[in-house]
Design an enzyme around this catalytic site. Structure first.
Site, PDB file in Angstrom:
ATOM      1  N   LYS A   1      40.733  -5.980  13.789  1.00 26.96           N
ATOM      2  CA  LYS A   1      41.131  -6.994  12.807  1.00 26.96           C
ATOM      3  C   LYS A   1      41.026  -6.415  11.403  1.00 26.96           C
ATOM      4  O   LYS A   1      39.938  -6.291  10.862  1.00 26.96           O
ATOM      5  CB  LYS A   1      40.235  -8.232  12.909  1.00 26.96           C
TER       6      LYS A   1
ATOM      7  N   CYS B   1      32.441   1.034  -2.258  1.00 24.05           N
ATOM      8  CA  CYS B   1      31.105   0.562  -1.916  1.00 24.05           C
ATOM      9  C   CYS B   1      30.056   1.427  -2.604  1.00 24.05           C
ATOM     10  O   CYS B   1      28.944   1.004  -2.856  1.00 24.05           O
ATOM     11  CB  CYS B   1      30.919   0.603  -0.410  1.00 24.05           C
TER      12      CYS B   1
ATOM     13  N   GLU C   1      28.532  -1.103   8.122  1.00 19.13           N
ATOM     14  CA  GLU C   1      28.292  -0.476   6.816  1.00 19.13           C
ATOM     15  C   GLU C   1      28.710  -1.501   5.777  1.00 19.13           C
ATOM     16  O   GLU C   1      29.855  -1.965   5.790  1.00 19.13           O
ATOM     17  CB  GLU C   1      29.079   0.834   6.686  1.00 19.13           C
TER      18      GLU C   1
ATOM     19  N   GLY D   1      32.223  -3.957   5.594  1.00 16.31           N
ATOM     20  CA  GLY D   1      32.571  -5.071   4.717  1.00 16.31           C
ATOM     21  C   GLY D   1      31.314  -5.563   4.031  1.00 16.31           C
ATOM     22  O   GLY D   1      30.353  -4.801   3.855  1.00 16.31           O
ATOM     23  N   SER D   2      31.302  -6.830   3.682  1.00 18.31           N
ATOM     24  CA  SER D   2      30.180  -7.319   2.890  1.00 18.31           C
ATOM     25  C   SER D   2      28.962  -7.648   3.771  1.00 18.31           C
ATOM     26  O   SER D   2      29.097  -7.939   4.959  1.00 18.31           O
ATOM     27  CB  SER D   2      30.604  -8.545   2.079  1.00 18.31           C
ATOM     28  N   THR D   3      27.817  -7.615   3.131  1.00 16.76           N
ATOM     29  CA  THR D   3      26.551  -7.791   3.842  1.00 16.76           C
ATOM     30  C   THR D   3      26.446  -9.168   4.497  1.00 16.76           C
ATOM     31  O   THR D   3      26.045  -9.288   5.662  1.00 16.76           O
ATOM     32  CB  THR D   3      25.386  -7.586   2.841  1.00 16.76           C
TER      33      THR D   3
ATOM     34  N   GLU E   1      25.805  -7.501  -6.164  1.00 14.98           N
ATOM     35  CA  GLU E   1      27.012  -6.673  -5.999  1.00 14.98           C
ATOM     36  C   GLU E   1      28.212  -7.456  -6.522  1.00 14.98           C
ATOM     37  O   GLU E   1      28.530  -8.527  -6.011  1.00 14.98           O
ATOM     38  CB  GLU E   1      27.256  -6.309  -4.521  1.00 14.98           C
TER      39      GLU E   1
HETATM   40  P1  NAD Z   1      34.645  -8.673   3.447  1.00 20.00           P
HETATM   41  O1  NAD Z   1      33.287  -8.807   4.012  1.00 20.00           O
HETATM   42  O2  NAD Z   1      35.199  -9.798   2.660  1.00 20.00           O
HETATM   43  O3  NAD Z   1      35.703  -8.427   4.632  1.00 20.00           O
HETATM   44  C1  NAD Z   1      35.511  -7.397   5.576  1.00 20.00           C
HETATM   45  C2  NAD Z   1      36.197  -7.807   6.866  1.00 20.00           C
HETATM   46  O4  NAD Z   1      35.522  -8.939   7.405  1.00 20.00           O
HETATM   47  C3  NAD Z   1      37.654  -8.229   6.678  1.00 20.00           C
HETATM   48  O5  NAD Z   1      38.423  -7.781   7.760  1.00 20.00           O
HETATM   49  C4  NAD Z   1      37.549  -9.732   6.675  1.00 20.00           C
HETATM   50  O6  NAD Z   1      38.742 -10.378   7.061  1.00 20.00           O
HETATM   51  C5  NAD Z   1      36.463  -9.948   7.696  1.00 20.00           C
HETATM   52  N1  NAD Z   1      35.816 -11.255   7.564  1.00 20.00           N
HETATM   53  C6  NAD Z   1      35.659 -12.002   6.459  1.00 20.00           C
HETATM   54  N2  NAD Z   1      35.022 -13.144   6.763  1.00 20.00           N
HETATM   55  C7  NAD Z   1      34.772 -13.114   8.079  1.00 20.00           C
HETATM   56  C8  NAD Z   1      34.141 -14.004   8.986  1.00 20.00           C
HETATM   57  N3  NAD Z   1      33.618 -15.155   8.573  1.00 20.00           N
HETATM   58  N4  NAD Z   1      34.061 -13.634  10.282  1.00 20.00           N
HETATM   59  C9  NAD Z   1      34.568 -12.475  10.703  1.00 20.00           C
HETATM   60  N5  NAD Z   1      35.175 -11.588   9.896  1.00 20.00           N
HETATM   61  C10 NAD Z   1      35.266 -11.901   8.590  1.00 20.00           C
HETATM   62  O7  NAD Z   1      34.661  -7.304   2.627  1.00 20.00           O
HETATM   63  P2  NAD Z   1      35.825  -6.696   1.735  1.00 20.00           P
HETATM   64  O8  NAD Z   1      35.960  -7.519   0.488  1.00 20.00           O
HETATM   65  O9  NAD Z   1      37.052  -6.441   2.542  1.00 20.00           O
HETATM   66  O10 NAD Z   1      35.199  -5.272   1.398  1.00 20.00           O
HETATM   67  C11 NAD Z   1      34.259  -5.114   0.369  1.00 20.00           C
HETATM   68  C12 NAD Z   1      32.846  -5.041   0.906  1.00 20.00           C
HETATM   69  O11 NAD Z   1      32.749  -3.990   1.849  1.00 20.00           O
HETATM   70  C13 NAD Z   1      31.833  -4.712  -0.178  1.00 20.00           C
HETATM   71  O12 NAD Z   1      30.673  -5.469   0.018  1.00 20.00           O
HETATM   72  C14 NAD Z   1      31.563  -3.228   0.036  1.00 20.00           C
HETATM   73  O13 NAD Z   1      30.326  -2.802  -0.459  1.00 20.00           O
HETATM   74  C15 NAD Z   1      31.668  -3.131   1.511  1.00 20.00           C
HETATM   75  N6  NAD Z   1      31.979  -1.766   1.948  1.00 20.00           N
HETATM   76  C16 NAD Z   1      30.956  -1.009   2.430  1.00 20.00           C
HETATM   77  C17 NAD Z   1      31.196   0.298   2.846  1.00 20.00           C
HETATM   78  C18 NAD Z   1      30.075   1.152   3.369  1.00 20.00           C
HETATM   79  O14 NAD Z   1      30.350   2.215   3.905  1.00 20.00           O
HETATM   80  N7  NAD Z   1      28.830   0.731   3.242  1.00 20.00           N
HETATM   81  C19 NAD Z   1      32.476   0.823   2.758  1.00 20.00           C
HETATM   82  C20 NAD Z   1      33.503   0.013   2.270  1.00 20.00           C
HETATM   83  C21 NAD Z   1      33.238  -1.286   1.876  1.00 20.00           C
END
Ligand code: NAD
Length: 542
Positions: A212, A327, A293, A265-267, A425
């Site tokens: 996804k 990130c 991550e 994605g986000s924490t 963040e």
């Molecule tokens: P996000 O958490 O909004 O989305 C990430 C993924 O999760 C997307 O595919 C999104 O559709 C999905 N998602 C969102 N809500 C969901 C839910 N309720 N249930 C299931 N899936 C859901 O993150 P983003 O805005 O796409 O990316 C930015 C974040 O990612 C930042 O916090 C960044 O620090 C982090 N990030 C971390 C790394 C790392 O290696 N640590 C690398 C890249 C990005």
């Protein structure tokens, strides 16, 4: 593999092209951008090698020009997700039994397709979908994704080579089985390379995947799928669904065959997914592997012996490239009082020299942030800083979403080391700086350690070796990727395996064998050559 111990090509990092005026790559990417910008694509779901259109669609536009529509994508219903799961499970038998060199061949081919015929296309898609400058697109969508694909093949064979000792009468063999069931990849908007790598590395190890992607990365996700299809990933091995993330995730995690989550994605979202897995734990056939991550509040600390120009450059590049949406982006800095005037002047000079606008104009260093939600959040923090007595904006602070989601690179200086933007963040082009007493280095290191829940990246700049050593020790648990005399961004596959601890993730280090190990379940096979026929041991003798 049964007819040879094959060596794989030695992985090398893909050289970064310059896109300088007059270069062929510059012409190629601008042409691809223009073609894509002026056409309309329709992105289907990918299930069992078929392109599924559901009729329920959303439009895709570029963050730097949100009224300009470049295509539509189709949204999955629950039945599509169920079909993606069952199709993956059907594909599993053949895929998991395919000799590893055939899987390697597919992903090595994918790497070469991106290095060659798809390079301009995947970079242009990333410039449009995620508003990356051409350089940011090149180091991500082209080079990092190529590196992931090449290095992972090498890491896979390194893992397979790890074998236990044997004796003359018993041969011990470790077989690195893929996980039983199917795995789920959930990817963020900010790196095309991560989007491609998360499903690909699990498939490389023999797993079948439902992927996804982020709603904000679908254009470049489509190019990744074009590449995977041309490279020969068989039907059902990587299935892609777009749409309501909660419905998709619930459907996936309700399946007893769910066997792993590969998330970036986000924490907060990661913790929610972990909770769902925990709630369903009694339903699963196997304990799902969980790799995530997540967020960061990445720091730069300068010692009083640091070079002011170097500190300023680490801030300007580390905080603002790709609008601070890495990130690893520096988002809090600690500058000693003796260097502050100089650092401040250099940073202001740098930020004022940045050009902001569409990535189609290659002179722009800054483009738009990803979407309106992000824009509004950043604007809110900037407005707050304008009124708070313990914060001051020394450069930037303007924003405009009339055409695209443009936030001026902004530097906040605070007298409060726990000011909200030192801890939270923001994921945008905003850095907050705390100026500390040049003689309070040790206390400030403690502050760095205690200020944020995250531990992703961080950097120390100093010329004094004792100061470097002190920071390396004091900040041991604050960053999974720690930089000395550099900015905290720009990890390269095969050189700096990437990932953080604390609230930043499970630290399974993308771009290393450590990550791939999470996607296999080793089976130990002991073969005894002369099988005993009498239960009595010699000590039982009279
Ligand atoms: P996000 O958490 O909004 O989305 C990430 C993924 O999760 C997307 O595919 C999104 O559709 C999905 N998602 C969102 N809500 C969901 C839910 N309720 N249930 C299931 N899936 C859901 O993150 P983003 O805005 O796409 O990316 C930015 C974040 O990612 C930042 O916090 C960044 O620090 C982090 N990030 C971390 C790394 C790392 O290696 N640590 C690398 C890249 C990005």
């Amino acid at each position: 593999m049964g007819k040879g111990f094959f060596n794989v090509p030695v992985a090398i990092n893909e050289p970064v092209k310059s896109y300088a005026p007059g270069s062929p790559e510059r012409d190629a990417v601008l042409e691809a951008y223009s073609t894509m910008w002026n056409s309309h694509i329709d992105v289907p779901l990918y299930i069992n090698g078929k392109h599924i259109t559901t009729g329920d669609t959303k439009t895709m536009s570029a963050p730097h020009d949100h009224q300009h529509v470049v295509g539509t994508y189709h949204l999955a219903e629950k039945t599509h997700v169920e079909s993606a799961i069952s199709t993956a499970l059907e594909a599993r038998h053949e895929w998991a039994n395919l000799p590893w060199e055939q899987r390697a061949g597919i992903f090595l081919k994918a790497a070469e397709l991106i290095a060659g015929p798809y390079r301009a296309k995947i970079n242009a898609a990333t410039m449009i979908a995620q508003s990356k400058t051409v350089h940011q697109a090149e180091i991500d969508a082209a080079c990092e994704l190529i590196d992931f694909l090449r290095f992972n093949v090498q890491f896979m064979t390194d893992i397979y080579h790890e074998q236990p000792e044997s004796t003359s009468d018993a041969w011990n063999r470790l077989e690195y089985r893929p996980l039983e069931g199917f795995v789920y990849a959930v990817t963020p908007f900010n790196f095309t390379a991560i989007a491609g790598n998360l499903p690909a590395c699990m498939a490389l190890m023999g797993n079948v995947v439902v992927w996804k992607p982020s709603d904000s990365q679908i254009y470049s996700a489509k190019v990744i799928m074009d590449v995977f299809e041309e490279a020969g990933v068989p039907p059902g091995v990587i299935n892609v669904v777009f749409g309501d993330p909660v419905m998709i995730t619930d459907t996936i995690m309700d399946s007893p065959d769910f066997s792993g989550l590969h998330f970036t994605g986000s924490t907060f979202i990661f913790k929610e997914l972990w909770k769902k897995i925990g709630n369903n734990i009694h339903n699963y056939k196997t304990y799902p592997r969980i790799v995530g991550e997540t967020g960061g509040k990445d720091f730069i600390i300068a010692h009083k012996t640091a070079n002011a120009k170097q500190v300023a450059t680490a801030i300007s590049r580390g905080a603002f490239e790709f609008q601070g949406q890495k990130c690893s982006a520096a988002s809090r800095a600690y500058v000693p009082s003796n260097l502050w005037d100089e650092v401040k002047n250099y940073v202001i000079e740098d930020v004022k020299s940045f050009k902001m606008g569409s990535p189609a104009d290659l002179e722009n260093f800054i483009t738009a942030v990803i979407h309106e939600g992000s824009f509004d959040k950043l604007a809110k923090y900037i407005d707050q800083a304008k009124t708070d007595s313990d914060a001051e904006i020394i450069v930037g602070g303007n924003y405009d979403k009339s055409k695209g989601y443009f936030i001026e690179p902004t530097v906040i200086v605070t007298t409060n080391p726990k000011y909200s933007t030192m801890c939270t963040e923001l994921f945008g082009p905003v850095i907050t700086i705390y100026v500390y007493d040049e003689n309070a280095y040790s206390e400030t290191l403690k502050l760095v350690d205690e200020t944020s829940e995250y531990a992703l990246t961080g950097a120390v700049l100093a010329t004094d070796r004792y100061a470097i050593q002190e920071a390396t020790k004091a900040l041991q648990n604050c960053a999974g990727n720690f930089y000395i005399n550099d900015k905290p961004t720009g990890a390269v596959v095969g050189q700096q395996p990437f990932g953080g601890a604390r609230a930043s993730g499970t630290n399974d280090k993308a771009g290393s064998a450590l990550n791939l190990l999470r996607w296999v379940s080793p089976r130990m096979i002991k073969e005894t050559f002369v099988t005993p026929t009498d239960y009595r041991y010699p000590f039982l003798g009279e």
